[in-house]
Design an enzyme around this catalytic site. Structure first.
Site, PDB file in Angstrom:
ATOM      1  N   ASP A  38      74.983  54.925  64.996  1.00  0.00           N
ATOM      2  CA  ASP A  38      74.240  53.986  64.158  1.00  0.00           C
ATOM      3  C   ASP A  38      73.107  53.375  64.975  1.00  0.00           C
ATOM      4  OD1 ASP A  38      73.633  52.452  61.933  1.00  0.00           O
ATOM      5  OD2 ASP A  38      75.068  50.885  62.424  1.00  0.00           O
TER       6      ASP A  38
ATOM      7  N   HIS B 296      64.781  43.728  60.413  1.00  0.00           N
ATOM      8  CA  HIS B 296      66.231  43.469  60.491  1.00  0.00           C
ATOM      9  C   HIS B 296      66.619  43.003  61.902  1.00  0.00           C
ATOM     10  CE1 HIS B 296      70.555  43.878  59.963  1.00  0.00           C
ATOM     11  NE2 HIS B 296      70.595  44.634  61.039  1.00  0.00           N
TER      12      HIS B 296
ATOM     13  N   GLU C 219      75.425  46.828  54.879  1.00  0.00           N
ATOM     14  CA  GLU C 219      74.167  47.196  55.529  1.00  0.00           C
ATOM     15  C   GLU C 219      73.610  48.424  54.816  1.00  0.00           C
ATOM     16  OE1 GLU C 219      74.371  45.414  60.012  1.00  0.00           O
ATOM     17  OE2 GLU C 219      75.085  47.459  59.770  1.00  0.00           O
TER      18      GLU C 219
ATOM     19  N   GLU D 245      71.486  51.559  54.655  1.00  0.00           N
ATOM     20  CA  GLU D 245      70.948  52.454  55.690  1.00  0.00           C
ATOM     21  C   GLU D 245      70.708  53.845  55.106  1.00  0.00           C
ATOM     22  OE1 GLU D 245      72.774  52.349  59.515  1.00  0.00           O
ATOM     23  OE2 GLU D 245      73.662  50.369  59.216  1.00  0.00           O
TER      24      GLU D 245
ATOM     25  N   ASP E 188      76.930  50.559  55.713  1.00  0.00           N
ATOM     26  CA  ASP E 188      77.675  50.298  56.947  1.00  0.00           C
ATOM     27  C   ASP E 188      78.284  48.888  56.853  1.00  0.00           C
ATOM     28  OD1 ASP E 188      78.640  50.611  59.524  1.00  0.00           O
ATOM     29  OD2 ASP E 188      76.795  49.916  60.450  1.00  0.00           O
TER      30      ASP E 188
ATOM     31  N   ARG F 136      80.898  40.071  59.820  1.00  0.00           N
ATOM     32  CA  ARG F 136      80.005  39.337  60.729  1.00  0.00           C
ATOM     33  C   ARG F 136      80.745  38.370  61.647  1.00  0.00           C
ATOM     34  NH1 ARG F 136      75.883  42.701  60.704  1.00  0.00           N
ATOM     35  NH2 ARG F 136      75.028  43.003  58.621  1.00  0.00           N
TER      36      ARG F 136
ATOM     37  N   GLN G  43      82.332  40.509  64.341  1.00  0.00           N
ATOM     38  CA  GLN G  43      81.232  41.037  65.148  1.00  0.00           C
ATOM     39  C   GLN G  43      80.683  39.992  66.120  1.00  0.00           C
ATOM     40  OE1 GLN G  43      77.958  42.361  62.699  1.00  0.00           O
ATOM     41  NE2 GLN G  43      76.644  42.831  64.443  1.00  0.00           N
TER      42      GLN G  43
ATOM     43  N   LYS H  29      82.685  46.714  62.721  1.00  0.00           N
ATOM     44  CA  LYS H  29      81.962  47.776  62.007  1.00  0.00           C
ATOM     45  C   LYS H  29      82.837  48.990  61.718  1.00  0.00           C
ATOM     46  CE  LYS H  29      77.635  46.185  62.792  1.00  0.00           C
ATOM     47  NZ  LYS H  29      76.597  46.024  61.780  1.00  0.00           N
TER      48      LYS H  29
ATOM     49  N   THR I 120      82.676  52.988  56.688  1.00  0.00           N
ATOM     50  CA  THR I 120      81.254  53.220  56.413  1.00  0.00           C
ATOM     51  C   THR I 120      81.210  54.166  55.219  1.00  0.00           C
ATOM     52  OG1 THR I 120      80.725  53.033  58.761  1.00  0.00           O
ATOM     53  CG2 THR I 120      79.092  54.108  57.368  1.00  0.00           C
TER      54      THR I 120
ATOM     55  N   GLU J 134      71.294  38.396  55.962  1.00  0.00           N
ATOM     56  CA  GLU J 134      69.867  38.080  55.926  1.00  0.00           C
ATOM     57  C   GLU J 134      69.482  37.427  54.590  1.00  0.00           C
ATOM     58  OE1 GLU J 134      69.235  42.340  57.243  1.00  0.00           O
ATOM     59  OE2 GLU J 134      67.301  41.438  57.794  1.00  0.00           O
TER      60      GLU J 134
HETATM   61  O1  LIG Z   1      71.751  42.072  66.676  1.00  0.00           O
HETATM   62  C1  LIG Z   1      72.978  42.271  66.729  1.00  0.00           C
HETATM   63  O2  LIG Z   1      73.686  41.777  67.594  1.00  0.00           O
HETATM   64  C2  LIG Z   1      73.658  43.100  65.725  1.00  0.00           C
HETATM   65  C3  LIG Z   1      73.054  43.844  64.845  1.00  0.00           C
HETATM   66  C4  LIG Z   1      73.747  44.599  63.813  1.00  0.00           C
HETATM   67  O3  LIG Z   1      74.794  44.264  63.259  1.00  0.00           O
HETATM   68  C5  LIG Z   1      73.053  45.765  63.325  1.00  0.00           C
HETATM   69  C6  LIG Z   1      73.697  47.108  63.342  1.00  0.00           C
HETATM   70  O4  LIG Z   1      74.830  47.466  63.047  1.00  0.00           O
HETATM   71  C7  LIG Z   1      72.651  48.116  63.400  1.00  0.00           C
HETATM   72  C8  LIG Z   1      71.882  48.120  62.135  1.00  0.00           C
HETATM   73  O5  LIG Z   1      72.499  48.391  61.094  1.00  0.00           O
HETATM   74  O6  LIG Z   1      70.676  47.885  62.161  1.00  0.00           O
HETATM   75 CA   LIG Z   2      74.617  49.282  60.901  1.00  0.00          CA
HETATM   76 MG   LIG Z   3      80.498  50.490  59.526  1.00  0.00          MG
END
Ligand SMILES: O=C(O)/C=C/C(=O)CC(=O)CC(=O)O
Ligand SMILES: [Ca+2]
Ligand SMILES: [Mg+2]
Length: 400
Positions: free
Chosen positions: A116, A123, A189, A191, A223, A227, A230, A243, A247, A347
């Protein structure tokens, strides 16, 4: 254009002809090509015409077809175009047109490796602001290489699969210690996924120019992202359990060949990139639509993505890592500049602080029972719509 009846505005006109794997009743899964509200059951059509390799379509995945490489992909596409355009093929094809409403679509290919990326400047800037409010949103490497991570191929699921709310560790900034429980900040997400057909050799990088020799086509990707999990786990090694639980991908693989007239030049890259990332760079000109419980909430545009798919492939193999048939690499979340072009709910709701209205309710992250459907399409020269179909999923409650 075709002897087959097509509904107005169909994503699957005679210039598209995406491939997927369907199941009809209790018959063995096999490969079809979408056209309008139907699919062509390709195995019997090919064997009646005594085509070499007709067994290829009598398969539960596209992998064997993908492995054949670009000359065979082109020949197959020409055959398909002739089937739907040439009235002489009506008698051979019509008995094998199956209404798409009568079948279940399966995962189109066995996913080998899954990577990914993070290729949208908007973004990456938004997430930088939300996750790291005290630092520069874009880290110093971001404009020099397409940042990415290796994901979990075994949890890539077919569109329509329920997504069980993941549980895990989370530590809100105000808490001293982490707790365990169902994610409270479950997100999407939007994508685009690139599907590798032709493998490369271990030790030999794939150049930017060889992109179309290796990548067969594209799918829509959601995806799913937790959060809260994460934010607590990702430093310093990057995304992991936030994550890897699921997916989702769309069932129809649209070929690069079908999209070849629907590309735009890459936005300017400044500072200039290293030579191995230079070339004749394009993005597919795809527009997505995100529906949350049936309401349209966002329309992210692919055209603004900073890194091209050819650069992503060149970068992921520049150390000599090989690619395999069935590899999937995704673009990263697609977000445009406008507020209603953001490709994730973190976002759209700005970290949960600015709820958006969905069917009259104020919403931030996903609740159990919510359904998210992402569609996407490009417009080919002449105005024909090349649709990617849809990827959908519903949130099921966490396992107690
Ligand atoms: O900036 C971060 O720490 C995390 C970013 C993401 O969650 C994005 C990711 O999975 C990649 C994406 O989908 O752009
Ligand atoms: Ca992603
Ligand atoms: Mg995923």
């Amino acid at each position: 254009m075709t002897w087959i009846d097509l509904p107005d505005g169909t994503p699957f006109g005679p210039d598209n002809l995406p491939l997927g794997v369907f199941r009809l009743g209790d018959e063995e899964p096999r490969i079809g090509a979408a056209i309008g509200d139907h699919l062509i059951d390709l195995a019997p059509v090919a064997s009646a015409q005594m085509l070499d390799g007709s067994q290829l379509f009598n398969q539960p995945t596209l992998n064997a077809f993908l492995a054949l490489g670009r000359p065979a992909w082109k020949a197959t596409r020409e055959w398909l175009i002739d089937l739907v355009r040439n009235e002489n093929n009506r008698d051979a094809v019509e008995p094998h047109l199956v209404p798409r409403s009568a079948v279940t679509m399966l995962l189109p290919f066995e996913v080998a490796d899954y990577v990914d990326f993070y290729a949208s400047e908007v973004h990456a800037t938004n997430l930088g602001r939300l996750f790291r409010p005290d630092s520069e949103p874009l880290l110093p490497n971001w404009k020099h290489l397409p940042v990415g991570y290796h994901g979990r191929a075994g949890t890539v699921v077919a569109s329509g699969t329920d997504i069980v709310r993941p549980s895990g560790q989370r530590k809100p900034p105000t808490a001293d210690t982490p707790t365990y429980g169902p994610s409270q900040r479950l997100d999407i997400e939007v994508e685009l996924g690139f599907v590798v057909g032709t493998p490369s050799k271990l030790g030999t990088p794939v150049s930017v120019d060889a992109f179309e020799d290796h990548v067969y086509g594209v799918v829509l990707v959601n995806d799913w992202s937790a959060r809260d999990l994460q934010a607590w786990e990702y430093v310093p090694l990057g995304p992991f359990l936030g994550k890897s639980f699921a997916t989702s991908i769309s069932p129809w693989v649209v070929s690069l060949e079908a999209l070849k007239d629907a590309t735009v030049p890459l936005p300017r890259q400044d500072p200039p990139v290293l030579p191995y990332l230079q070339g004749d760079l394009k993005n597919p000109d795809i527009t997505f639509e995100v529906h949350w419980n049936g309401q349209l909430v966002s329309t992210p545009p692919y055209s603004e993505m900073y890194w091209s798919p050819a650069q992503m492939l060149a970068h992921l193999s520049v150390n000599g890592a090989s690619v395999r048939t069935g590899d999937l690499y995704a673009s990263g979340t697609v977000s445009g500049n406008a507020k209603d072009q953001r490709g994730s709910f973190i976002e759209l709701s700005w970290g949960g602080r600015e709820p958006i209205t969905v069917n009259g309710e104020e919403r931030t992250f996903l609740q159990d029972g919510d359904e998210v459907t992402i569609t996407g399409w490009a417009t080919a020269s002449g105005g024909a719509r090349i649709g990617l179909g849809e990827v959908t999923g519903r949130i099921a409650p966490a396992v107690s």
